[in-house]
Design an enzyme around this catalytic site. Structure first.
Site, mmCIF file in Angstrom:
data_model
loop_
_atom_site.group_PDB
_atom_site.id
_atom_site.type_symbol
_atom_site.label_atom_id
_atom_site.label_comp_id
_atom_site.label_asym_id
_atom_site.label_seq_id
_atom_site.Cartn_x
_atom_site.Cartn_y
_atom_site.Cartn_z
ATOM 1 C CB SER A 63 42.288 22.525 -16.540
ATOM 2 O OG SER A 63 42.476 21.849 -15.322
ATOM 3 C CG ASN A 75 29.907 33.295 -21.512
ATOM 4 O OD1 ASN A 75 30.272 32.195 -21.091
ATOM 5 N ND2 ASN A 75 29.575 34.279 -20.697
ATOM 6 C CG ASP A 81 29.224 45.120 -14.773
ATOM 7 O OD1 ASP A 81 28.536 45.371 -13.766
ATOM 8 O OD2 ASP A 81 28.775 45.184 -15.927
ATOM 9 C CE1 TYR A 84 23.305 39.805 -13.212
ATOM 10 C CE2 TYR A 84 24.778 38.434 -11.896
ATOM 11 C CZ TYR A 84 23.633 38.583 -12.650
ATOM 12 O OH TYR A 84 22.808 37.502 -12.843
ATOM 13 C CG PHE A 92 22.908 31.553 -13.690
ATOM 14 C CD1 PHE A 92 22.106 30.425 -13.527
ATOM 15 C CD2 PHE A 92 22.504 32.738 -13.096
ATOM 16 C CE1 PHE A 92 20.944 30.476 -12.786
ATOM 17 C CE2 PHE A 92 21.343 32.806 -12.345
ATOM 18 C CZ PHE A 92 20.558 31.679 -12.193
#
Length: 143
Positions: A63, A75, A81, A84, A92
């Site tokens: 926040s 993004n 998932d 990875y 990152f």
């Protein structure tokens, strides 16, 4: 739940889950970053994890991230998932600087939680949903 974790940096604090406080876990910058307004950077978080099959991590800003550092996550929410999980799959945070800023090693810049994947869904096409209309998107007012 036990999660395998690999640290890519010995300069960041180890992750810990604080039971009873929040189920979100803070992530830290693994390198010093200097950004000018308008610049983009993938900030390394210094960790990689092997999540259980059927789970994913949701990564979002803290926040205070924008207030403290003037960056937004490009993004808006990262989804990592369970596949990875290779030895070089460091996490990152993609950021865009809205003002000149500096982020230092070990600064808490984002947070994550681990979520179970949604169940398989079968869509059933209908002509009517059969519920009362609420006025459409953005119609609930200001207050």
């Amino acid at each position: 739940m036990e999660i395998k974790i690999k640290y890519f940096s010995d300069k960041i604090e180890k992750l810990c889950y604080i039971d009873g406080k929040s189920d979100w876990i803070d992530l830290r910058a693994a390198e010093d970053v200097v950004l000018k307004q308008g610049e983009f950077k993938l900030i390394p978080l210094g960790v990689g994890m092997q999540l259980p099959k059927g789970y994913e991590a949701h990564v979002v800003p803290r926040s205070s991230t924008f207030k403290n550092f003037g960056v937004i996550q490009t993004n808006h929410m990262g989804v990592i998932d369970y596949t990875y999980s290779g030895d070089n799959d460091q996490w990152f945070m993609p950021v865009l600087a809205m003002r000149d800023t500096e982020i230092h090693v070990n600064d808490r810049i984002c947070q994550f939680r681990i979520m179970e994947n949604q169940p398989a869904i079968e869509f059933n096409e209908v002509e009517k949903l059969g519920e009362q209309d609420r006025g459409g998107f953005g119609s609930t007012g200001k207050a």
